[in-house]
Design a protein around this motif. Sequence first.
Motif, PDB file in Angstrom:
ATOM      1  N   GLU A 192       0.822  -1.214   0.000  1.00 41.43           N
ATOM      2  CA  GLU A 192       0.000   0.000   0.000  1.00 41.43           C
ATOM      3  C   GLU A 192       0.860   1.271   0.000  1.00 41.43           C
ATOM      4  O   GLU A 192       0.469   2.286  -0.576  1.00 41.43           O
ATOM      5  CB  GLU A 192      -0.932   0.024   1.216  1.00 41.43           C
ATOM      6  CG  GLU A 192      -2.122  -0.910   1.115  1.00 41.43           C
ATOM      7  CD  GLU A 192      -1.777  -2.350   1.461  1.00 41.43           C
ATOM      8  OE1 GLU A 192      -0.583  -2.637   1.755  1.00 41.43           O
ATOM      9  OE2 GLU A 192      -2.681  -3.200   1.414  1.00 41.43           O
ATOM     10  N   LEU A 193       2.018   1.216   0.651  1.00 37.73           N
ATOM     11  CA  LEU A 193       2.871   2.414   0.681  1.00 37.73           C
ATOM     12  C   LEU A 193       3.677   2.538  -0.600  1.00 37.73           C
ATOM     13  O   LEU A 193       3.837   3.638  -1.149  1.00 37.73           O
ATOM     14  CB  LEU A 193       3.786   2.375   1.913  1.00 37.73           C
ATOM     15  CG  LEU A 193       3.069   2.584   3.256  1.00 37.73           C
ATOM     16  CD1 LEU A 193       4.056   2.507   4.415  1.00 37.73           C
ATOM     17  CD2 LEU A 193       2.311   3.912   3.282  1.00 37.73           C
ATOM     18  N   ALA A 194       4.173   1.400  -1.117  1.00 40.84           N
ATOM     19  CA  ALA A 194       4.949   1.436  -2.364  1.00 40.84           C
ATOM     20  C   ALA A 194       4.088   2.026  -3.486  1.00 40.84           C
ATOM     21  O   ALA A 194       4.567   2.819  -4.310  1.00 40.84           O
ATOM     22  CB  ALA A 194       5.419   0.027  -2.719  1.00 40.84           C
ATOM     23  N   GLU A 195       2.791   1.675  -3.483  1.00 43.96           N
ATOM     24  CA  GLU A 195       1.897   2.144  -4.552  1.00 43.96           C
ATOM     25  C   GLU A 195       1.650   3.650  -4.501  1.00 43.96           C
ATOM     26  O   GLU A 195       1.249   4.252  -5.490  1.00 43.96           O
ATOM     27  CB  GLU A 195       0.550   1.409  -4.454  1.00 43.96           C
ATOM     28  CG  GLU A 195       0.612   0.023  -5.061  1.00 43.96           C
ATOM     29  CD  GLU A 195      -0.613  -0.818  -4.700  1.00 43.96           C
ATOM     30  OE1 GLU A 195      -1.498  -0.312  -3.983  1.00 43.96           O
ATOM     31  OE2 GLU A 195      -0.657  -1.983  -5.144  1.00 43.96           O
ATOM     32  N   LYS A 196       1.861   4.244  -3.342  1.00 44.89           N
ATOM     33  CA  LYS A 196       1.590   5.683  -3.209  1.00 44.89           C
ATOM     34  C   LYS A 196       2.725   6.543  -3.780  1.00 44.89           C
ATOM     35  O   LYS A 196       2.594   7.771  -3.866  1.00 44.89           O
ATOM     36  CB  LYS A 196       1.385   6.052  -1.727  1.00 44.89           C
ATOM     37  CG  LYS A 196       0.025   5.640  -1.177  1.00 44.89           C
ATOM     38  CD  LYS A 196      -0.101   6.066   0.270  1.00 44.89           C
ATOM     39  CE  LYS A 196      -1.319   5.451   0.934  1.00 44.89           C
ATOM     40  NZ  LYS A 196      -2.595   6.065   0.518  1.00 44.89           N
ATOM     41  N   ALA A 197       3.855   5.930  -4.122  1.00 43.67           N
ATOM     42  CA  ALA A 197       5.013   6.703  -4.565  1.00 43.67           C
ATOM     43  C   ALA A 197       5.057   6.821  -6.087  1.00 43.67           C
ATOM     44  O   ALA A 197       4.391   6.059  -6.794  1.00 43.67           O
ATOM     45  CB  ALA A 197       6.281   6.030  -4.055  1.00 43.67           C
ATOM     46  N   ASP A 198       5.869   7.767  -6.580  1.00 40.26           N
ATOM     47  CA  ASP A 198       5.982   7.922  -8.039  1.00 40.26           C
ATOM     48  C   ASP A 198       6.936   6.871  -8.623  1.00 40.26           C
ATOM     49  O   ASP A 198       7.526   6.076  -7.890  1.00 40.26           O
ATOM     50  CB  ASP A 198       6.381   9.359  -8.400  1.00 40.26           C
ATOM     51  CG  ASP A 198       7.842   9.684  -8.049  1.00 40.26           C
ATOM     52  OD1 ASP A 198       8.575   8.769  -7.583  1.00 40.26           O
ATOM     53  OD2 ASP A 198       8.240  10.845  -8.227  1.00 40.26           O
ATOM     54  N   LEU A 325      10.090  -2.998   4.264  1.00 43.71           N
ATOM     55  CA  LEU A 325      10.689  -2.015   3.353  1.00 43.71           C
ATOM     56  C   LEU A 325       9.577  -1.183   2.733  1.00 43.71           C
ATOM     57  O   LEU A 325       8.537  -1.713   2.361  1.00 43.71           O
ATOM     58  CB  LEU A 325      11.463  -2.756   2.246  1.00 43.71           C
ATOM     59  CG  LEU A 325      12.038  -1.926   1.093  1.00 43.71           C
ATOM     60  CD1 LEU A 325      13.120  -0.962   1.592  1.00 43.71           C
ATOM     61  CD2 LEU A 325      12.618  -2.845   0.015  1.00 43.71           C
ATOM     62  N   MET A 326       9.800   0.136   2.664  1.00 46.09           N
ATOM     63  CA  MET A 326       8.773   1.034   2.112  1.00 46.09           C
ATOM     64  C   MET A 326       9.430   2.355   1.729  1.00 46.09           C
ATOM     65  O   MET A 326      10.562   2.622   2.148  1.00 46.09           O
ATOM     66  CB  MET A 326       7.683   1.272   3.163  1.00 46.09           C
ATOM     67  CG  MET A 326       8.158   2.096   4.343  1.00 46.09           C
ATOM     68  SD  MET A 326       7.286   1.734   5.867  1.00 46.09           S
ATOM     69  CE  MET A 326       8.058   0.213   6.333  1.00 46.09           C
ATOM     70  N   PRO A 327       8.751   3.178   0.962  1.00 43.05           N
ATOM     71  CA  PRO A 327       9.318   4.491   0.660  1.00 43.05           C
ATOM     72  C   PRO A 327       9.319   5.363   1.915  1.00 43.05           C
ATOM     73  O   PRO A 327       8.603   5.086   2.873  1.00 43.05           O
ATOM     74  CB  PRO A 327       8.347   5.074  -0.376  1.00 43.05           C
ATOM     75  CG  PRO A 327       7.475   3.955  -0.822  1.00 43.05           C
ATOM     76  CD  PRO A 327       7.451   2.965   0.292  1.00 43.05           C
ATOM     77  N   ALA A 328      10.123   6.418   1.907  1.00 46.25           N
ATOM     78  CA  ALA A 328      10.079   7.431   2.964  1.00 46.25           C
ATOM     79  C   ALA A 328       9.377   8.673   2.446  1.00 46.25           C
ATOM     80  O   ALA A 328       8.927   9.528   3.217  1.00 46.25           O
ATOM     81  CB  ALA A 328      11.485   7.783   3.427  1.00 46.25           C
ATOM     82  N   THR A 329       9.324   8.775   1.095  1.00 43.95           N
ATOM     83  CA  THR A 329       8.738   9.957   0.443  1.00 43.95           C
ATOM     84  C   THR A 329       7.977   9.490  -0.795  1.00 43.95           C
ATOM     85  O   THR A 329       8.184   8.372  -1.265  1.00 43.95           O
ATOM     86  CB  THR A 329       9.849  10.919  -0.046  1.00 43.95           C
ATOM     87  OG1 THR A 329      10.727  10.182  -0.899  1.00 43.95           O
ATOM     88  CG2 THR A 329      10.644  11.494   1.113  1.00 43.95           C
ATOM     89  N   SER A 330       7.137  10.362  -1.335  1.00 45.00           N
ATOM     90  CA  SER A 330       6.418   9.995  -2.558  1.00 45.00           C
ATOM     91  C   SER A 330       7.260  10.277  -3.798  1.00 45.00           C
ATOM     92  O   SER A 330       6.973   9.785  -4.867  1.00 45.00           O
ATOM     93  CB  SER A 330       5.101  10.771  -2.639  1.00 45.00           C
ATOM     94  OG  SER A 330       5.374  12.159  -2.753  1.00 45.00           O
ATOM     95  N   LYS A 331       8.279  11.137  -3.645  1.00 49.37           N
ATOM     96  CA  LYS A 331       9.141  11.479  -4.780  1.00 49.37           C
ATOM     97  C   LYS A 331      10.539  11.792  -4.295  1.00 49.37           C
ATOM     98  O   LYS A 331      10.761  11.886  -3.081  1.00 49.37           O
ATOM     99  CB  LYS A 331       8.563  12.662  -5.567  1.00 49.37           C
ATOM    100  CG  LYS A 331       8.118  13.830  -4.692  1.00 49.37           C
ATOM    101  CD  LYS A 331       7.297  14.827  -5.512  1.00 49.37           C
ATOM    102  CE  LYS A 331       6.693  15.892  -4.619  1.00 49.37           C
ATOM    103  NZ  LYS A 331       5.804  16.783  -5.338  1.00 49.37           N
TER     104      LYS A 331
END
Lengths: 393, 472
Positions: A192-198, A325-331
């Motif tokens: 769900e978090l990976a999908e929110k990133a660019d 593991l996940m993004p820290a930012t969307s971009k």
Amino acid sequence: MKYYAEYLSDAGTIAVDDTLLVKGAQAAAGSRILEGFKPLFSAEAVDRLEAEGYVISGKTHVGEFGLDLVGEFSYYAEKAENLKGAAAEAVADGAAEAALAVDMNGAARRAAAISGVDFLKPTYGTVSRHGIISCAASGEQVGVYAKDAEGVAKIMNVIAGHDEKDGTSLKKEYSFAADEAVSGKRVCIIKELAEKADEEVKAKIAAYAEALKKCGVEVEEVSFDICDAANTTWQILMTAETCNNVSRYDGVKFGYRASGYKNIDELYVKTRTEGFNFLTKSVILYGSDVLSKHRYDDCYGKGLKVRRVVADRFAELIEKYDAALMPATSKMSYEAYDISKAFETVFKESVFTSIANLIGVPALVSGGVQLMGKQFDENVLLSIAGCVEKEGE
Amino acid sequence: MKYELVIGLETHVELNTESKIFCSCGGHSASQEPNDCVCPACSGMPGMLPVMNKHVVELAATAGLLLNCEISRYTTFDKKNYYYPDLPCAYQITQLNHPICTNGLVKLKTSEGERDIRIKQIHMEEDAGKLVHVGKASYVDFNRTSVPLIEIVTQPDFRSAEEVVVYLNKLKTMFRAGGISDCELGTMRCDVNISVRPEGSEEYGVRSEIKNMTSFESIERAIRYEAQRHMDAIEFETEVLVQETRRFDDVTGKTYAMRNKETEADYRYFPDANLMPIIIDDEWFEEIKANMPAAIDEKADEYRAAGISENEIEMIIDNHNVSTLLDAVVEMGCDPKSAVGWILTECAGVLRKNGKLIKDLDISAEKMAAIIKMVDSGDINRMNGRKTLTAVLEEDVDPAAYVKENGFDKKVDTATIEAIMDKVLAENTQALEDFRNGKVKAKQALFGACMRELKGIGDPAVIREMLDKKLG
């Protein structure tokens, strides 16, 4: 020096965010309301570093009370100058070996991700909160920026540990290392978090997963569907606690005081109107609202319950894995934007960072992405990141 | 129509601790000058976090035990938000959700007979500072900020002003005896919730709250005034009663509205994340109970049985330092009546000479017991015992060493006394003749001369007897 709100020493190797106190140096947390406030003591983390012979280079710019994305809304810096986070940039540029920052709403982790340095927000209670300009007491924690995981571990070994001046500090001994064996460990990617990133961030996650495999770490994608709820909850608790903690900045005792008031109410209103920026004012309004009698049960009271649910759900998820593991930012970079959009912008972006603040687990940003683990599992995160960093060389 | 008063009390009491509730600044009696007991924590500077003073928990729990409360083994703090210049953080740390004591009971003896007053709860909190207004300027004094308080909340069980005053006196006696609080003017403050209803009615009338009264006399006057105002409003429709907060003016003897409850501030209470919940485990709880002073009534009976007078009992119970000292010296084997005399008469005399009161008495039980025993066993006479006591209280000397140094413990045999007496009589022929001529006072002069010659050594009673014999 462009990174610093106040530069202190040429001999310095450690930068300190302006959300931590250094005795005698102005401590304003990027806000006009604290203009001229010079503390009588240093933060415990700063004292411990100095006791080990480290020298503080200066106080790095932060966005007002650490409420923005990475430091773009500081009273003491132009916003265009501070789109990467001053402390993160100082470490990235080699101007400082490491830096301390308070991670309260993810600003430090975001800055680390886009500046390409490491930042660890340790388990809640690991580093003393004595001497920080506190906003959200239940989830903020002093963390460390460094070039790599080994550098983070080195500073953590100095600053971590019980401090009787902080009632939330845990009575525990620590030893941090970034070189433990990681082969055979299991990491899950939170879908769900990976999908929110660019796309660029998604590619970073994919590349990081590949690097993990080279370290012998198994990787698989999982679903964790309460990230949005966790973020909303943290924003409720964070705004409430911040609203309460910045109430003391009223112009009576120290810091900025407006002129031309006729009575105490005018002194409060004028000082706080002129002293806080629009983002802080928004946080104060939201925070007052969620604590008000008619909203408490539905907002703050429920938030405390959801916090427990998120903690239980995360514990359940992480039982089968060593880290997430996940993004820290969307971009990977931020542009300047108008402060009238700040509250919504930060709210949205904090979905990646809020879980760790909400439930007190450790989170490490490295290679532009974020690893999150169980309480006290800092060494697992540091060692995984350490392996990937060595693989990349 | 006959009316009934319904009154509930909220009583704030400053605790007798060495330091403030969340920092190490001196407690309620430490300050001399404005802002001389202030640190970054209690002046609201960023960076400082509250650290719980354990003694506050112990005193609050002890107060609860004295008022027959249940003691919560899990107790937490909340923040109460409001802006005022004497409140440096703009919030007060108090207890809303898990107060330390609940469900207590106090038995009162009033002129109408025995009355039970239920205690709803006791909670811990920090006091606010003080504003001092001089001309057009206002000054802030943070000395009182974060001084620990307990607030004792009763159920609406009082039916008269008399009951309220009896209750407050009982709290005062218990808390002073228990070393919990001085309960002096200003360290004990009271909010009175009062309403009036026709006798026999089950429903409550419109309630007013009279805030922040410090003297028992004001409280009594305020209740009487307010009750009359309510009764007039009901009976003669002099005004329409509304639920409101009022203040009592000592000069006019009237109450005045402060603000309506309807528009009352929302304090936005929420849990204080800086203070972990306090867990009172079995071991700690047993320790608190073991250190608890005996219930006042039991204590008084004990003293009575030892032959101590009612006046003395009152003084002993009113002063925690005295009762602790007395219990300790009796424990060490001193005679209770003799010990009471030494403490309440002799010690008080020395203190008075130095402009101090019995509540300022500070002497170790060991030293006090040593003096009492030396005198009671006849090792030194009472006069020299008094001199030793003065030296102990003023210079903190060791009593045994002091006695030795001054030769108070020297023994004189009868032959030496006889010889000295003969010498005195030979030298004071005038006095001797006066005595023979019927002047009784002259004997006292001769006795004094003998004592001087003996340099204060010897038992005065024995010497007097010998002198009597000699003079026939």
